[in-house]
Design an enzyme around this catalytic site. Sequence first.
Site, PDB file in Angstrom:
ATOM      1  CG  ASP A  46      13.577  48.639-144.638  1.00 59.92           C
ATOM      2  OD1 ASP A  46      13.569  48.033-143.549  1.00 59.92           O
ATOM      3  OD2 ASP A  46      14.068  49.778-144.767  1.00 59.92           O
ATOM      4  CB  THR A  79      23.488  59.028-134.367  1.00 58.45           C
ATOM      5  OG1 THR A  79      23.236  57.655-134.714  1.00 58.45           O
ATOM      6  CG2 THR A  79      24.267  59.704-135.473  1.00 58.45           C
ATOM      7  CB  ILE A  81       2.368  48.953-140.396  1.00 56.30           C
ATOM      8  CG1 ILE A  81       2.783  48.045-139.226  1.00 56.30           C
ATOM      9  CG2 ILE A  81       1.074  49.709-140.083  1.00 56.30           C
ATOM     10  CD1 ILE A  81       1.823  46.993-138.829  1.00 56.30           C
ATOM     11  CG  HIS A  96      24.247  51.346-137.879  1.00 53.48           C
ATOM     12  ND1 HIS A  96      24.710  51.828-139.081  1.00 53.48           N
ATOM     13  CD2 HIS A  96      22.941  51.714-137.804  1.00 53.48           C
ATOM     14  CE1 HIS A  96      23.726  52.461-139.709  1.00 53.48           C
ATOM     15  NE2 HIS A  96      22.640  52.409-138.954  1.00 53.48           N
ATOM     16  CD  GLU A 131      19.485  52.706-135.117  1.00 49.67           C
ATOM     17  OE1 GLU A 131      19.337  51.816-135.974  1.00 49.67           O
ATOM     18  OE2 GLU A 131      19.901  53.851-135.378  1.00 49.67           O
ATOM     19  CG  PHE A 160       6.176  44.800-136.623  1.00 49.72           C
ATOM     20  CD1 PHE A 160       7.160  44.047-136.004  1.00 49.72           C
ATOM     21  CD2 PHE A 160       5.016  45.092-135.916  1.00 49.72           C
ATOM     22  CE1 PHE A 160       6.988  43.575-134.710  1.00 49.72           C
ATOM     23  CE2 PHE A 160       4.840  44.629-134.612  1.00 49.72           C
ATOM     24  CZ  PHE A 160       5.824  43.873-134.019  1.00 49.72           C
TER      25      PHE A 160
HETATM   26  C1  UD2 Z   1      16.115  52.779-138.616  1.00 51.37           C
HETATM   27  C2  UD2 Z   1      16.296  51.367-138.067  1.00 51.37           C
HETATM   28  C3  UD2 Z   1      14.944  50.831-137.616  1.00 51.37           C
HETATM   29  C4  UD2 Z   1      14.354  51.723-136.564  1.00 51.37           C
HETATM   30  C5  UD2 Z   1      14.235  53.136-137.144  1.00 51.37           C
HETATM   31  C6  UD2 Z   1      13.820  54.127-136.076  1.00 51.37           C
HETATM   32  C7  UD2 Z   1      18.149  50.606-139.371  1.00 51.37           C
HETATM   33  C8  UD2 Z   1      18.589  49.838-140.525  1.00 51.37           C
HETATM   34  N1  UD2 Z   1      16.837  50.552-139.103  1.00 51.37           N
HETATM   35  O1  UD2 Z   1      15.564  52.559-139.916  1.00 51.37           O
HETATM   36  O2  UD2 Z   1      15.078  49.518-137.086  1.00 51.37           O
HETATM   37  O3  UD2 Z   1      15.134  51.688-135.411  1.00 51.37           O
HETATM   38  O4  UD2 Z   1      15.482  53.594-137.675  1.00 51.37           O
HETATM   39  O5  UD2 Z   1      13.788  55.416-136.606  1.00 51.37           O
HETATM   40  O6  UD2 Z   1      18.953  51.217-138.709  1.00 51.37           O
HETATM   41  N2  UD2 Z   1       7.341  50.000-140.440  1.00 51.37           N
HETATM   42  C9  UD2 Z   1       6.158  49.642-141.102  1.00 51.37           C
HETATM   43  N3  UD2 Z   1       5.380  50.616-141.631  1.00 51.37           N
HETATM   44  C10 UD2 Z   1       5.704  51.940-141.582  1.00 51.37           C
HETATM   45  C11 UD2 Z   1       6.909  52.291-140.914  1.00 51.37           C
HETATM   46  C12 UD2 Z   1       7.698  51.292-140.376  1.00 51.37           C
HETATM   47  O7  UD2 Z   1       5.814  48.469-141.186  1.00 51.37           O
HETATM   48  O8  UD2 Z   1       4.942  52.772-142.105  1.00 51.37           O
HETATM   49  C13 UD2 Z   1       8.154  48.925-139.821  1.00 51.37           C
HETATM   50  C14 UD2 Z   1       8.918  48.118-140.889  1.00 51.37           C
HETATM   51  O9  UD2 Z   1       9.131  46.823-140.417  1.00 51.37           O
HETATM   52  C15 UD2 Z   1      10.220  48.883-140.966  1.00 51.37           C
HETATM   53  C16 UD2 Z   1      10.456  49.213-139.489  1.00 51.37           C
HETATM   54  O10 UD2 Z   1       9.136  49.508-138.973  1.00 51.37           O
HETATM   55  O11 UD2 Z   1      11.268  48.137-141.560  1.00 51.37           O
HETATM   56  C17 UD2 Z   1      11.402  50.381-139.220  1.00 51.37           C
HETATM   57  O12 UD2 Z   1      11.042  51.496-139.998  1.00 51.37           O
HETATM   58  P1  UD2 Z   1      12.026  52.017-141.152  1.00 51.37           P
HETATM   59  O13 UD2 Z   1      12.551  50.871-141.910  1.00 51.37           O
HETATM   60  O14 UD2 Z   1      11.320  53.068-141.927  1.00 51.37           O
HETATM   61  O15 UD2 Z   1      13.175  52.662-140.291  1.00 51.37           O
HETATM   62  P2  UD2 Z   1      14.552  53.316-140.806  1.00 51.37           P
HETATM   63  O16 UD2 Z   1      14.833  52.924-142.197  1.00 51.37           O
HETATM   64  O17 UD2 Z   1      14.529  54.757-140.503  1.00 51.37           O
END
Ligand code: UD2
Length: 344
Positions: A205, A237, A115, A225, A295, A113
């Site tokens: 990412d 967590t 977005i 993880h 998660e 995804f």
């Molecule tokens: C963690 C998890 C993630 C998800 C999230 C929930 C890891 C490495 N990743 O990462 O899978 O469970 O926590 O809080 O543990 N996205 C968009 N646009 C946005 C926001 C999100 O496209 O504006 C999509 C994108 O594919 C992104 C994914 O959603 O990689 C998850 O969002 P994140 O990467 O910001 O989540 P993160 O780093 O907090």
Amino acid sequence: MAGKYLVFTCLFLAFLLSFTWYHLKDRDWGRYTAFPCQTENTGSNSIISHERLKDSPLHRMLYEKPDLLKLPRTDVMIATPWQAPIVWDGTYNLDILNELFHLRGARIGLSVFVIRKYKVFINDFLQSAEEFFMAGHKVHYYVFTDDVSGIPNITLKEGRNMEVVKISGYKRWQDITMRRMQLIRDYISQKLINEVDYLVCLDADLKFMDHIGVEILGDVFGVIHPGFFGESRTAFTHERRNYSAGYIPEDEGDFYYTGCFFGGTVEEVYKLTNFCHNAMMEDKAKNIEALWHDESYLNKYFLYHKPTKLLSPEYAWNDYYGSPVVVKRKRLVHVPKDYNAVRD
Ligand code: UD2
């Protein structure tokens, strides 16, 4: 007299050459290769010859004999107490696995995804996937985005396709990440069920840095993880509020699974995403949200529906955690991001 012999010999040789050419021109030479499948990182593609191979009486599988008295790894757990393999470097023979999945003609989907501002990650994600993800197998990328024109048109290798699926994003980043479960579930029943056998679901990412292939595939798999693999249950967590559908008590739990990478057969991924989406909806009706969003619900699912295969933290590494000796390969790595800059 000598001239006559010469003419006769020439005619005979010409006949012999045309006979040989006629009989050998259509032969499928791949069929006679003992083991034509690809080995790690060679990048060659043998999809077609494998499909023909399976009925050949000359088909052979050549590889080193497994040794029952020799442990592949002695420093890490390689099977869970419920007998699911944990995939680490050195625990599998890719030649055997490639062969098995080629013979099945496995079709592998990958969903991602992007977005709003997460578009910045997609070029590196796809380019690196082309280099390291399921090389030599049939791959179908499904890129879900709110901006179709922002997705680069990259050149894909043979047997690989990409579909860009237009969706409308949500306002809150929490909803964007959580609603992936619903969108994946619905797209499986609408379309994917007829297009792929396995579905691999990933965050955007991420960058592929090393081989990731069919060794990851199974009915349903999750990734341990990288931040918690040596930790106690109480350090996980998990969602600890007992009124949330994501609740896991402190005396339960096996591993802490990352939300960025899971998958399995399309049927199993349907069940997983359906469970997680319903749990989120249950919480939403009570006006709560689990601590780590999708998660947390994923961890709840894996507690009571044990994954049939687990991937070691090699498969979702984060350089923040350094380079422990047990992690021999960093196959998929988090791209560092400035949260304030990429999230609205
Ligand atoms: C963690 C998890 C993630 C998800 C999230 C929930 C890891 C490495 N990743 O990462 O899978 O469970 O926590 O809080 O543990 N996205 C968009 N646009 C946005 C926001 C999100 O496209 O504006 C999509 C994108 O594919 C992104 C994914 O959603 O990689 C998850 O969002 P994140 O990467 O910001 O989540 P993160 O780093 O907090």
